[in-house]
Design an enzyme around this catalytic site. Structure first.
Site, PDB file in Angstrom:
ATOM      1  N   GLU A   1      10.959  -7.944  -9.209  1.00 26.54           N
ATOM      2  CA  GLU A   1      10.923  -9.262  -8.547  1.00 26.54           C
ATOM      3  C   GLU A   1      11.029 -10.352  -9.598  1.00 26.54           C
ATOM      4  O   GLU A   1      10.401 -10.261 -10.647  1.00 26.54           O
ATOM      5  CB  GLU A   1       9.595  -9.512  -7.812  1.00 26.54           C
ATOM      6  CG  GLU A   1       9.410  -8.764  -6.535  1.00 26.54           C
ATOM      7  CD  GLU A   1       8.072  -9.096  -5.867  1.00 26.54           C
ATOM      8  OE1 GLU A   1       7.540 -10.220  -6.038  1.00 26.54           O
ATOM      9  OE2 GLU A   1       7.554  -8.208  -5.173  1.00 26.54           O
TER      10      GLU A   1
ATOM     11  N   TYR B   1       7.308 -13.485 -12.837  1.00 30.01           N
ATOM     12  CA  TYR B   1       7.560 -14.878 -12.438  1.00 30.01           C
ATOM     13  C   TYR B   1       7.323 -15.834 -13.602  1.00 30.01           C
ATOM     14  O   TYR B   1       8.098 -16.744 -13.832  1.00 30.01           O
ATOM     15  CB  TYR B   1       6.674 -15.265 -11.247  1.00 30.01           C
ATOM     16  CG  TYR B   1       7.100 -14.551  -9.984  1.00 30.01           C
ATOM     17  CD1 TYR B   1       8.028 -15.133  -9.124  1.00 30.01           C
ATOM     18  CD2 TYR B   1       6.630 -13.278  -9.671  1.00 30.01           C
ATOM     19  CE1 TYR B   1       8.461 -14.476  -7.978  1.00 30.01           C
ATOM     20  CE2 TYR B   1       7.054 -12.615  -8.534  1.00 30.01           C
ATOM     21  CZ  TYR B   1       7.973 -13.222  -7.692  1.00 30.01           C
ATOM     22  OH  TYR B   1       8.409 -12.561  -6.565  1.00 30.01           O
TER      23      TYR B   1
ATOM     24  N   ARG C   1      15.512  -3.984  -2.156  1.00 30.99           N
ATOM     25  CA  ARG C   1      14.133  -3.516  -2.248  1.00 30.99           C
ATOM     26  C   ARG C   1      13.401  -3.960  -0.991  1.00 30.99           C
ATOM     27  O   ARG C   1      13.330  -5.157  -0.683  1.00 30.99           O
ATOM     28  CB  ARG C   1      13.462  -4.084  -3.500  1.00 30.99           C
ATOM     29  CG  ARG C   1      12.038  -3.625  -3.617  1.00 30.99           C
ATOM     30  CD  ARG C   1      11.341  -3.992  -4.926  1.00 30.99           C
ATOM     31  NE  ARG C   1       9.942  -3.652  -4.736  1.00 30.99           N
ATOM     32  CZ  ARG C   1       8.921  -4.419  -5.049  1.00 30.99           C
ATOM     33  NH1 ARG C   1       9.111  -5.582  -5.650  1.00 30.99           N
ATOM     34  NH2 ARG C   1       7.694  -4.042  -4.793  1.00 30.99           N
TER      35      ARG C   1
ATOM     36  N   ASN D   1       7.344  -6.907 -11.802  1.00 30.69           N
ATOM     37  CA  ASN D   1       7.587  -8.206 -11.172  1.00 30.69           C
ATOM     38  C   ASN D   1       7.270  -9.259 -12.214  1.00 30.69           C
ATOM     39  O   ASN D   1       6.229  -9.188 -12.876  1.00 30.69           O
ATOM     40  CB  ASN D   1       6.666  -8.409  -9.977  1.00 30.69           C
ATOM     41  CG  ASN D   1       6.941  -7.402  -8.860  1.00 30.69           C
ATOM     42  OD1 ASN D   1       7.902  -6.643  -8.933  1.00 30.69           O
ATOM     43  ND2 ASN D   1       6.118  -7.410  -7.843  1.00 30.69           N
TER      44      ASN D   1
ATOM     45  N   GLU E   1       2.239  -4.322  -7.020  1.00 34.85           N
ATOM     46  CA  GLU E   1       1.225  -5.167  -7.643  1.00 34.85           C
ATOM     47  C   GLU E   1      -0.220  -4.811  -7.310  1.00 34.85           C
ATOM     48  O   GLU E   1      -0.903  -5.539  -6.578  1.00 34.85           O
ATOM     49  CB  GLU E   1       1.471  -6.640  -7.259  1.00 34.85           C
ATOM     50  CG  GLU E   1       2.815  -7.154  -7.707  1.00 34.85           C
ATOM     51  CD  GLU E   1       3.008  -8.641  -7.424  1.00 34.85           C
ATOM     52  OE1 GLU E   1       2.160  -9.224  -6.724  1.00 34.85           O
ATOM     53  OE2 GLU E   1       3.992  -9.206  -7.899  1.00 34.85           O
TER      54      GLU E   1
ATOM     55  N   HIS F   1       3.279  -2.385   0.196  1.00 34.13           N
ATOM     56  CA  HIS F   1       3.296  -3.746  -0.350  1.00 34.13           C
ATOM     57  C   HIS F   1       2.162  -4.510   0.352  1.00 34.13           C
ATOM     58  O   HIS F   1       2.392  -5.340   1.223  1.00 34.13           O
ATOM     59  CB  HIS F   1       4.671  -4.372  -0.085  1.00 34.13           C
ATOM     60  CG  HIS F   1       4.973  -5.588  -0.910  1.00 34.13           C
ATOM     61  ND1 HIS F   1       6.083  -5.688  -1.716  1.00 34.13           N
ATOM     62  CD2 HIS F   1       4.333  -6.771  -1.035  1.00 34.13           C
ATOM     63  CE1 HIS F   1       6.107  -6.883  -2.305  1.00 34.13           C
ATOM     64  NE2 HIS F   1       5.058  -7.559  -1.903  1.00 34.13           N
TER      65      HIS F   1
HETATM   66  C1  BGC Z   1       4.679 -10.541  -4.344  1.00 33.36           C
HETATM   67  C2  BGC Z   1       5.556 -11.024  -3.219  1.00 33.36           C
HETATM   68  C3  BGC Z   1       5.429 -12.527  -3.109  1.00 33.36           C
HETATM   69  C4  BGC Z   1       5.917 -13.134  -4.395  1.00 33.36           C
HETATM   70  C5  BGC Z   1       5.993 -14.647  -4.407  1.00 33.36           C
HETATM   71  C6  BGC Z   1       4.737 -11.406  -5.582  1.00 33.36           C
HETATM   72  O1  BGC Z   1       3.488 -11.420  -6.175  1.00 33.36           O
HETATM   73  O2  BGC Z   1       4.969  -9.205  -4.639  1.00 33.36           O
HETATM   74  O3  BGC Z   1       5.190 -10.368  -2.046  1.00 33.36           O
HETATM   75  O4  BGC Z   1       6.059 -13.036  -2.004  1.00 33.36           O
HETATM   76  O5  BGC Z   1       5.050 -12.743  -5.419  1.00 33.36           O
HETATM   77  O6  BGC Z   1       4.777 -15.231  -4.114  1.00 33.36           O
END
Ligand code: BGC
Length: 448
Positions: free
Chosen positions: A350, A299, A73, A297, A162, A117
């Site tokens: 992501e 996290y 990607r 994405n 995002e 992006h």
């Molecule tokens: C973004 C990335 C970023 C990653 C980690 C995401 O919100 O798409 O560009 O590097 O988080 O911070």
């Protein structure tokens, strides 16, 4: 564990890795300008050189091939392709991306291209950026150009990365363009980005040579249940989709409901309707275009109690090097809820972790916490698919340590370590680990 056609990838973004900021006819984006502002970026870092992917892409693609990566990607820099944002196409920019794509395909790696992006061409910012209603038209022109030039070889696209954080950048997050506006000003910005997405999808479908898959890579605030009781799970889901917190622009449904379902979500709509442009309802049909996958994405998620209220993480909870909480069960709930609500195969566009990585005396980079993080999240993702969610792929953020926006080069998210002085690459332990996960289609995740 994961199907044969499951897509195993790594994700990156143009401004974070390319460098070559003044080469090949590229003009500045809002990030080039933002990085020059005193105090805007950690340690005054910029993306002028970044990981020098502009010159080293062959080496990086060879690393991916060695790891068995199936998909890359990457994003295109709009201002490399259309230096004025609209009109003139820059042959050198097109040639660069053509060479990257050919190298990927020759290495058996599928490109997944994000059109934008976060790096809006500065020329368009000066014409009002996302605040200008014509932004949607400019984006459609860019999307059409990309489809015409690349859809013979690129089969997977994402319009935006995002929108949540693009809006955050207008609400004081410190990202480019570094503004701090109010609801009155930002609700129309979000609406214009959604319009641009819709127009962009239409333009790409019309211009593409053969079938292409299109989606968007969303962020969003997910909640996970503090206790996995039916009541608490339901409350966490409600908190996610019936978003009530003041920072509406960080929510998932404000963007995802319009693009997948053709409507703004309640109760946010009642709160924000008065700030939307006149006749906003007429735009919904264009915003809601058929999409091929639900890009997400992911996290972390926030902990919610049985009333759906956010509660603190328990003492001793896990955090990454930037103090983001680690919440593996969150990805299971997110994947299941997304599939249930939007009915499209979910692709995790992501996921990854920044650690305190450095080169050990043995010359290697040991990152057991990243391995543990990915193992936990991937096992939860597998559980989500066993419980009925359709999951198409997983992209680790990121291939390389890179320019982490306003945090500069401080956070290291890569599977591959980058020495920014010499540009030497060192695959971390996690790169070797991921290789095995891919080779065994996830079977090796069971080894603890
Ligand atoms: C973004 C990335 C970023 C990653 C980690 C995401 O919100 O798409 O560009 O590097 O988080 O911070």
């Amino acid at each position: 564990m994961f199907a044969k056609d499951f897509v195993w990838g790594v994700a990156t973004a143009a401004y974070q890795i390319e460098g070559g900021a003044r080469e090949g006819g590229r003009t500045p984006s809002i990030w080039d300008v933002h990085c020059r502002k005193e105090g805007a970026i950690f340690n005054g870092n910029t993306g002028e050189t970044a990981c020098d992917f502009y010159h080293r892409y062959k080496e990086d693609i060879a690393l991916m091939k060695e790891m068995g990566i199936g998909a890359f990607r990457m994003s295109f820099s709009w201002n490399r392709i259309l230096p004025e944002g609209t009109g003139r196409v820059n042959a050198a920019g097109v040639d660069f991306y053509s060479r990257v794509i050919d190298e990927l395909l020759n290495s058996g790696i599928q490109p997944y291209v994000t059109l934008m992006h976060w790096d809006l061409p500065q020329a368009l910012y000066e014409r009002g950026g996302y605040m200008n209603r014509d932004f949607a038209q400019y984006f459609a022109e860019y999307a059409q150009t990309v489809a015409k030039l690349f859809s013979d070889r690129v089969k997977n696209f994402m319009t935006f990365n995002e929108p949540q954080l693009m809006l955050g950048a207008h609400r004081g997050s410190g990202k480019a363009p570094g503004l701090c506006l109010t609801d009155v000003e930002t609700a129309p910005i979000a609406h214009n980005i959604l319009r641009a997405h819709g127009k962009g999808v239409l333009a790409m479908r019309a211009a593409s040579k053969g079938h292409i898959d299109i989606g968007m890579a969303n962020q969003g605030c997910f909640f996970y249940p503090a206790e996995e009781t039916p009541e608490n799970i339901e409350a966490a889901k409600r908190a996610t989709f019936e978003y009530r917190l003041p920072n509406w622009y960080s929510s998932l449904p404000w963007y995802a409901d319009p693009i997948y379902l053709g409507r703004y979500p309640e109760p946010l709509l009642s709160r924000l309707k008065k700030y939307l442009p006149e006749n906003w309802e007429d735009d919904m049909k264009e915003i809601c275009q058929p999409l091929d996958f639900c890009g997400q994405n992911f996290y972390n998620a926030y902990r919610a109690d049985e009333n759906g209220n956010q509660v603190a993480e328990p003492a001793g909870a896990m955090y990454n090097a930037e103090h983001w909480n680690v919440s593996p069960s969150g990805i299971r709930f997110a994947a299941k809820w997304l599939y249930e609500r939007y009915k499209l195969p979910v692709i995790i566009t992501e996921n990854g972790m920044c650690c305190h990585d450095w080169v050990s005396l043995d010359g290697k980079v040991h990152d057991p916490q990243r391995i543990d993080f990915m193992q936990r999240y991937l096992l939860e993702l597998d559980r989500a698919q066993r419980e009925g969610a359709k999951i198409g792929g997983y992209f680790c953020w990121s291939l390389l340590d890179n320019m982490e926006w306003n945090l500069g080069y401080r956070p290291r998210f890569g599977l591959v370590y980058v020495d920014y002085k010499t540009q030497q690459r060192i695959p971390k332990d996690s790169a070797h680990w991921y290789k095995k996960v891919i080779a065994t289609q996830g079977e090796s995740l069971r080894e603890v």
